[in-house]
Write a protein that holds these residues in place. Structure first.
Motif, PDB file in Angstrom:
ATOM      1  N   THR A  26      -5.261   4.922  -6.470  1.00  0.00           N
ATOM      2  CA  THR A  26      -4.362   3.857  -6.869  1.00  0.00           C
ATOM      3  C   THR A  26      -5.046   2.534  -6.608  1.00  0.00           C
ATOM      4  N   ALA A  27      -4.995   1.664  -7.589  1.00  0.00           N
ATOM      5  CA  ALA A  27      -5.584   0.341  -7.408  1.00  0.00           C
ATOM      6  C   ALA A  27      -4.864  -0.381  -6.280  1.00  0.00           C
ATOM      7  N   ALA A  28      -5.591  -1.185  -5.555  1.00  0.00           N
ATOM      8  CA  ALA A  28      -5.012  -1.951  -4.462  1.00  0.00           C
ATOM      9  C   ALA A  28      -4.090  -3.036  -5.014  1.00  0.00           C
ATOM     10  N   PHE A  29      -3.262  -3.596  -4.147  1.00  0.00           N
ATOM     11  CA  PHE A  29      -2.373  -4.686  -4.534  1.00  0.00           C
ATOM     12  C   PHE A  29      -3.192  -5.798  -5.184  1.00  0.00           C
ATOM     13  N   ASP A  30      -2.672  -6.318  -6.262  1.00  0.00           N
ATOM     14  CA  ASP A  30      -3.346  -7.365  -7.012  1.00  0.00           C
ATOM     15  C   ASP A  30      -2.355  -8.508  -7.203  1.00  0.00           C
ATOM     16  N   GLN A  31      -2.590  -9.624  -6.532  1.00  0.00           N
ATOM     17  CA  GLN A  31      -1.685 -10.771  -6.598  1.00  0.00           C
ATOM     18  C   GLN A  31      -1.518 -11.274  -8.029  1.00  0.00           C
ATOM     19  N   TYR A  32      -2.604 -11.293  -8.791  1.00  0.00           N
ATOM     20  CA  TYR A  32      -2.525 -11.769 -10.176  1.00  0.00           C
ATOM     21  C   TYR A  32      -1.588 -10.878 -10.997  1.00  0.00           C
ATOM     22  N   SER A  33      -1.739  -9.563 -10.880  1.00  0.00           N
ATOM     23  CA  SER A  33      -0.881  -8.644 -11.637  1.00  0.00           C
ATOM     24  C   SER A  33       0.581  -8.848 -11.276  1.00  0.00           C
ATOM     25  N   TYR A  34       0.842  -9.014  -9.997  1.00  0.00           N
ATOM     26  CA  TYR A  34       2.222  -9.197  -9.553  1.00  0.00           C
ATOM     27  C   TYR A  34       2.785 -10.519 -10.078  1.00  0.00           C
ATOM     28  N   GLN A  35       2.025 -11.584  -9.940  1.00  0.00           N
ATOM     29  CA  GLN A  35       2.475 -12.907 -10.385  1.00  0.00           C
ATOM     30  C   GLN A  35       2.664 -12.938 -11.902  1.00  0.00           C
ATOM     31  N   LYS A  36       1.696 -12.424 -12.639  1.00  0.00           N
ATOM     32  CA  LYS A  36       1.774 -12.439 -14.099  1.00  0.00           C
ATOM     33  C   LYS A  36       2.915 -11.528 -14.577  1.00  0.00           C
ATOM     34  N   GLY A  37       3.107 -10.402 -13.901  1.00  0.00           N
ATOM     35  CA  GLY A  37       4.213  -9.519 -14.254  1.00  0.00           C
ATOM     36  C   GLY A  37       5.558 -10.197 -14.057  1.00  0.00           C
ATOM     37  N   THR A  38       5.679 -10.979 -12.990  1.00  0.00           N
ATOM     38  CA  THR A  38       6.910 -11.729 -12.733  1.00  0.00           C
ATOM     39  C   THR A  38       7.129 -12.777 -13.823  1.00  0.00           C
ATOM     40  N   GLU A  39       6.074 -13.463 -14.196  1.00  0.00           N
ATOM     41  CA  GLU A  39       6.178 -14.465 -15.268  1.00  0.00           C
ATOM     42  C   GLU A  39       6.605 -13.814 -16.585  1.00  0.00           C
ATOM     43  N   ILE A  40       6.023 -12.671 -16.895  1.00  0.00           N
ATOM     44  CA  ILE A  40       6.368 -11.971 -18.136  1.00  0.00           C
ATOM     45  C   ILE A  40       7.822 -11.530 -18.111  1.00  0.00           C
ATOM     46  N   LYS A  41       8.298 -11.076 -16.971  1.00  0.00           N
ATOM     47  CA  LYS A  41       9.700 -10.665 -16.859  1.00  0.00           C
ATOM     48  C   LYS A  41      10.633 -11.847 -17.137  1.00  0.00           C
ATOM     49  N   VAL A  42      10.359 -12.979 -16.515  1.00  0.00           N
ATOM     50  CA  VAL A  42      11.198 -14.167 -16.716  1.00  0.00           C
ATOM     51  C   VAL A  42      11.129 -14.617 -18.176  1.00  0.00           C
ATOM     52  N   ASP A  43       9.931 -14.686 -18.716  1.00  0.00           N
ATOM     53  CA  ASP A  43       9.768 -15.120 -20.112  1.00  0.00           C
ATOM     54  C   ASP A  43      10.439 -14.149 -21.082  1.00  0.00           C
ATOM     55  N   GLU A 136       3.606  -2.446  -8.284  1.00  0.00           N
ATOM     56  CA  GLU A 136       2.486  -3.348  -8.019  1.00  0.00           C
ATOM     57  C   GLU A 136       2.608  -3.955  -6.619  1.00  0.00           C
ATOM     58  N   GLY A 137       3.817  -4.245  -6.191  1.00  0.00           N
ATOM     59  CA  GLY A 137       4.017  -4.859  -4.883  1.00  0.00           C
ATOM     60  C   GLY A 137       3.836  -3.905  -3.724  1.00  0.00           C
ATOM     61  N   LYS A 138       4.205  -2.643  -3.913  1.00  0.00           N
ATOM     62  CA  LYS A 138       4.171  -1.691  -2.797  1.00  0.00           C
ATOM     63  C   LYS A 138       3.035  -0.685  -2.894  1.00  0.00           C
ATOM     64  N   LYS A 139       2.739  -0.239  -4.105  1.00  0.00           N
ATOM     65  CA  LYS A 139       1.746   0.823  -4.324  1.00  0.00           C
ATOM     66  C   LYS A 139       2.062   2.049  -3.468  1.00  0.00           C
ATOM     67  N   ASP A 140       3.350   2.352  -3.360  1.00  0.00           N
ATOM     68  CA  ASP A 140       3.747   3.509  -2.554  1.00  0.00           C
ATOM     69  C   ASP A 140       4.112   4.693  -3.453  1.00  0.00           C
ATOM     70  N   PRO A 141       4.143   5.897  -2.883  1.00  0.00           N
ATOM     71  CA  PRO A 141       4.408   7.101  -3.683  1.00  0.00           C
ATOM     72  C   PRO A 141       5.774   7.091  -4.371  1.00  0.00           C
ATOM     73  N   ALA A 142       6.801   6.504  -3.740  1.00  0.00           N
ATOM     74  CA  ALA A 142       8.132   6.486  -4.350  1.00  0.00           C
ATOM     75  C   ALA A 142       8.143   5.640  -5.622  1.00  0.00           C
ATOM     76  N   ALA A 143       7.526   4.460  -5.558  1.00  0.00           N
ATOM     77  CA  ALA A 143       7.458   3.595  -6.741  1.00  0.00           C
ATOM     78  C   ALA A 143       6.605   4.247  -7.825  1.00  0.00           C
ATOM     79  N   GLU A 144       5.535   4.900  -7.424  1.00  0.00           N
ATOM     80  CA  GLU A 144       4.670   5.593  -8.383  1.00  0.00           C
ATOM     81  C   GLU A 144       5.432   6.709  -9.080  1.00  0.00           C
ATOM     82  N   LYS A 145       6.231   7.452  -8.324  1.00  0.00           N
ATOM     83  CA  LYS A 145       6.997   8.564  -8.889  1.00  0.00           C
ATOM     84  C   LYS A 145       8.023   8.070  -9.914  1.00  0.00           C
ATOM     85  N   LYS A 146       8.663   6.927  -9.634  1.00  0.00           N
ATOM     86  CA  LYS A 146       9.617   6.357 -10.587  1.00  0.00           C
ATOM     87  C   LYS A 146       8.929   5.981 -11.893  1.00  0.00           C
TER      88      LYS A 146
END
Length: 154
Positions: A26-43, A136-146
């Motif tokens: 699993t890729a490590a936490f990426d601040q850019y992905s999280y920030q850009k994903g949040t922007e895309i959600k709002v937009d 993207e924020g947690k990179k945990d198995p539960a979020a991955e499973k969802k």
């Protein structure tokens, strides 16, 4: 004798360290992905709310949003060990799926959309984007499973 025992322990530790790191897929936490994903959600939610207006009146904003979504897909594609996030962003950008790109395609075809349809589509899109952001924020198995469930990988 102590030197040999120390060498064996050191070798075992090094082997354990190498194999445990190699098993991380699993890729490590990426601040850019999280920030850009949040922007895309709002937009996306702001743009979807305007679908009661004529598509043509929002064409520039839609084109800009589609470009940002395409950039996100391309960014996620090139991150190592990022298959799940990449697959999810591809699904969001696929006009034949019932997420944001599919919504935009329908809006273009119909000209305007009903408030009921907008609210239903917005709920589905926001839920999917929330799953991506949680993963993207947690990179945990539960979020991955969802996410795997939504992608049909389970």
């Amino acid at each position: 004798m102590k030197t040999r025992l120390f060498t064996v322990y050191l070798g075992a530790f090094a082997l354990l360290l190498v194999t445990s790191c190699a098993s991380l897929r699993t890729a490590a936490f990426d601040q850019y992905s999280y920030q850009k994903g949040t922007e895309i959600k709002v937009d996306a939610t702001r743009l979807m709310a305007k679908a009661t207006m004529q598509y043509d009146s929002q064409a520039a904003a839609i084109e800009n949003f589609e470009a940002e979504l395409a950039k996100m897909v391309e960014y996620e594609k090139n991150k190592p060990n990022n298959q799940i996030s990449y697959a999810m962003w591809k699904m969001m950008a696929n006009p034949d799926k019932n997420f944001i790109a599919g919504f935009l395609k329908r809006w273009k075809e119909k000209g305007t959309l009903s408030t009921f349809f907008i609210n239903e589509a917005k709920g589905q899109t926001v839920e999917a984007l929330d799953l991506i952001l949680q993963y993207e924020g947690k990179k945990d198995p539960a979020a991955e499973k969802k996410l795997q469930g939504l992608l049909g990988l389970q």
